[in-house]
Enzyme design. Structure first.
Site, PDB file in Angstrom:
ATOM      1  CG  HIS A  29      -3.671  -3.673   3.658  1.00 64.82           C
ATOM      2  ND1 HIS A  29      -2.545  -3.172   4.271  1.00 64.82           N
ATOM      3  CD2 HIS A  29      -4.160  -2.665   2.890  1.00 64.82           C
ATOM      4  CE1 HIS A  29      -2.355  -1.924   3.894  1.00 64.82           C
ATOM      5  NE2 HIS A  29      -3.315  -1.587   3.060  1.00 64.82           N
TER       6      HIS A  29
ATOM      7  CB  CYS B  28      -0.975  -0.038   1.167  1.00 63.64           C
ATOM      8  SG  CYS B  28      -2.394   1.063   0.961  1.00 63.64           S
TER       9      CYS B  28
ATOM     10  NE  ARG C 136     -10.012   4.492   2.028  1.00 62.93           N
ATOM     11  CZ  ARG C 136      -8.779   5.000   2.033  1.00 62.93           C
ATOM     12  NH1 ARG C 136      -8.598   6.299   1.850  1.00 62.93           N
ATOM     13  NH2 ARG C 136      -7.728   4.228   2.208  1.00 62.93           N
TER      14      ARG C 136
END
Length: 240
Positions: free
Chosen positions: A191, A92, A126
Site C-alpha cells: 500500500h 492486498c 498481522r
C-alpha cells in the site's frame, strides 16, 4: 488514448490506494499521452477489452464480500482480456482475490477467482510495516518501497514474484518473496500507495499499456528527483 479502469473505487481504497490511479494518469498527462479514467462500481457495465490498465485495490473483509460475486460474474471477460495483454495491478485484498482460495483460521476455504495459481491462508498475526524489495525491470534491478498491513499469508508456488524482500514480510514472512507477476498481471501487498512512491514501476505499467495498444516507444523522461530521493530515504533508513 489509453483507458484506465478503477474497479470498485467506493469499496476498495485502503491506505490511499486510489493514489495508484492518480499517479498513472498524471505521468501520462505530463508526457501528453491521452488518457481516460473509468470508475466502475458494483453492477455497472465495463468492457475489459477496451481497457488498457486495470486497478483493483484493497478493502476490509466486508467490502471484499460485497464485490466478490460481482467480480466473479465478470471473470470470463477479464481472463480473455488478460490473455490479450490487459495490464492489471491488484493490491492486498484484490491480489488475494485473483488467486485460487483463501483459507480461514477455522479451515473454511473461500474460493477466489482462480485467475492466478497462488493461494492465501489466514495467519495468527498481522504483518505490518515498511517494505523494500528488489524488483527486476528488464536488465535493471530497482528498489521498490511500500507499506504492508495484512494477516493473510500468500504462497505463489512456481509463479514469478514481483520482487525479493530486502526488509519487511512480503507475501507470507517466510519465503522472502513479495507479490506476483503473471503476463501483465501484477499483485502486491504494498500500500502507501505504491505507484506515487515508485516512478519506474508506474512507467513500466504505462509502457505495457501502450504496447497493448500496439505502441512501442521510449517514454519521455520526467523530472523524478523528489520521487527518487524519497525512495533513497526509505532505503537508507532501513538498510544499513
Amino acid at each position: 488514448m489509453l483507458k484506465v479502469c478503477h474497479l470498485y473505487p467506493d469499496l476498495l481504497n485502503l491506505y490511499g490506494d486510489k493514489g495508484n490511479v492518480i499517479a498513472f494518469l498524471q505521468r501520462c498527462r505530463w508526457r501528453q499521452i491521452p488518457v481516460e479514467l473509468v470508475e466502475v462500481n458494483v453492477g455497472e457495465p465495463v468492457n475489459f477489452h477496451d481497457i488498457d490498465f486495470l486497478f483493483l485495490g484493497g478493502g476490509s473483509d466486508r467490502e471484499q464480500n460485497l464485490m466478490a460475486a460481482d467480480l466473479l460474474a465478470r471473470k470470463d471477460s477479464l481472463v480473455e482480456a488478460i490473455n490479450q495483454g490487459l495490464v492489471v495491478l491488484a493490491i492486498c485484498g484484490g491480489y488475494q482475490m485473483l488467486g485460487q482460495y483463501y483459507l480461514t483460521t477455522d479451515g473454511q476455504r473461500i474460493p477466489g477467482l482462480g485467475i492466478l495459481d497462488h493461494y492465501t491462508k489466514a495467519g495468527n498475526a498481522r504483518l505490518i510495516g515498511n517494505v523494500i524489495i528488489d524488483m527486476k525491470i528488464g536488465a535493471e534491478t530497482i528498489k521498490v518501497v511500500g507499506f504492508e498491513n495484512h494477516s493473510g499469508q500468500t504462497f505463489i508456488g512456481n509463479m514469478e514474484p514481483l520482487g525479493k524482500v530486502i526488509t519487511g514480510y512480503g507475501n507470507n514472512g517466510q519465503d522472502g518473496l513479495e507479490g506476483v507477476r503473471h503476463k501483465n498481471v501484477f499483485g502486491s501487498y504494498l500500500h502507501g500507495p505504491l505507484l506515487p512512491k515508485n516512478s519506474k514501476l508506474t512507467d513500466l505499467f504505462i509502457k505495457l499499456s501502450l504496447e497493448r495498444r500496439g505502441i512501442k516507444q521510449d517514454l519521455l523522461p520526467l523530472e523524478d528527483r523528489f520521487e527518487d530521493q524519497a525512495v533513497k530515504v526509505m532505503v537508507d533508513r532501513h538498510i544499513k
